[in-house]
Design an enzyme around this catalytic site. Structure first.
Site, short mmCIF file in Angstrom:
data_model
loop_
_atom_site.label_atom_id
_atom_site.label_comp_id
_atom_site.label_asym_id
_atom_site.label_seq_id
_atom_site.Cartn_x
_atom_site.Cartn_y
_atom_site.Cartn_z
N ASP A 1 -46.24 -15.86 4.71
CA ASP A 1 -47.14 -15.98 5.85
C ASP A 1 -46.53 -15.18 7.00
O ASP A 1 -45.54 -15.59 7.60
CB ASP A 1 -47.32 -17.44 6.25
CG ASP A 1 -48.01 -18.24 5.16
OD1 ASP A 1 -48.78 -17.65 4.38
OD2 ASP A 1 -47.78 -19.47 5.08
N ASP B 1 -58.20 -22.65 -0.74
CA ASP B 1 -57.30 -23.54 -0.02
C ASP B 1 -57.76 -24.98 -0.26
O ASP B 1 -58.92 -25.32 0.00
CB ASP B 1 -57.34 -23.25 1.48
CG ASP B 1 -56.68 -21.94 1.85
OD1 ASP B 1 -55.90 -21.41 1.02
OD2 ASP B 1 -56.92 -21.44 2.96
#
Length: 257
Positions: A130, A11
């Site tokens: 997600d 990330d």
């Protein structure tokens, strides 16, 4: 049998690799290029980079580090972050990425999946999802703009419906990011992965919850995922990739050493 893939997830925020828990409270893990090189040398099968605030900030992933990563690793890598057009994707692929992943932009414009697949081939197009289990409703819901807690929103999509829609539109691979498990190191959500696997006919990558070698094995053997993505256990050196691969092979999982 195709080999299962071990995929470190990086990330990216403000030019460095970070990691949060349940998509919040991010701490710095290290440099982008340095970690990429380390994982390639350790035997990762692939890398995934998420510029986690690109979509919520209404910008595209910074391409300068994409080219630097391409120069130092010889394994495939995928890049995600604010890719909203064929041109955005073209530039990232030209800078050296092997695949692009779209998440929030695909929810805003599902036709983007088709346009990318028609231009670059389905093998280049990954759709990240997600997914959040809402205990009040008992439903798996798709969330959008998860890189910024203040801007995260629940969409109208149930996860299984969006998985099917994304495939229909040309997704060549699905990454299921299970938000409830993210960073908890208590294992992948096998129940949800099995439900998704039943409707997902393209490669499926599990993401969120890896904390032990057994968790990888269970995702591969019980949920039949094609790849397992993890972050904190690799960033913090809790599970060395070479040891993980040897252990999985001994457990009967088809894995590249």
């Amino acid at each position: 049998m195709l080999s299962k893939r071990i995929i470190p997830c990086l990330d990216v925020k403000d030019g460095v690799v970070v990691k949060g828990v349940q998509f919040r409270n991010h701490e710095v893990m290290g440099g982008i290029v340095e970690l990429a090189r380390r994982y390639a040398e350790e035997g990762a099968d692939e890398l995934v980079f998420y510029d986690i605030t690109a979509s919520s900030d209404a910008r595209v992933v910074d391409k300068s580090w994409v080219s630097r990563v391409a120069e130092v690793i010889d394994i495939p890598f995928c890049v995600a972050g604010g890719i909203k057009s064929v041109e955005d994707a073209r530039q990232i692929l030209e800078f050296g990425a092997d695949k692009v992943s779209i998440n929030s932009p695909a929810l805003a414009d599902p036709g983007l999946i088709t346009r990318l697949a028609e231009r670059f081939g389905v093998q280049c197009v990954v759709v990240g999802i997600d997914s959040y289990f809402d205990a009040d409703t008992g439903h798996y819901q798709v969330k959008q703009f998860t890189g910024d807690e203040s801007r995260t929103r629940t969409t109208a999509w149930h996860t299984l419906d969006w998985v099917q829609e994304a495939q229909k539109r040309g997704a060549g691979e699905i990454v299921l990011n299970v938000m409830n498990q993210d960073g908890m190191r208590q294992g992948y959500d096998l129940e949800q992965l099995k439900l998704v696997r039943a409707v997902c006919k393209v490669p499926l990558i599990a993401s969120g919850g890896a904390g032990a070698m057994e968790h990888f094995r269970d995702a591969f053997t019980l949920a039949d995922v094609d790849g397992a993505l993890a972050a904190s256990v690799f960033h913090k050196g809790l599970i060395p990739i070479p040891e993980l691969k040897r252990w999985l092979k001994n457990e009967g999982v088809a894995i590249r050493e």
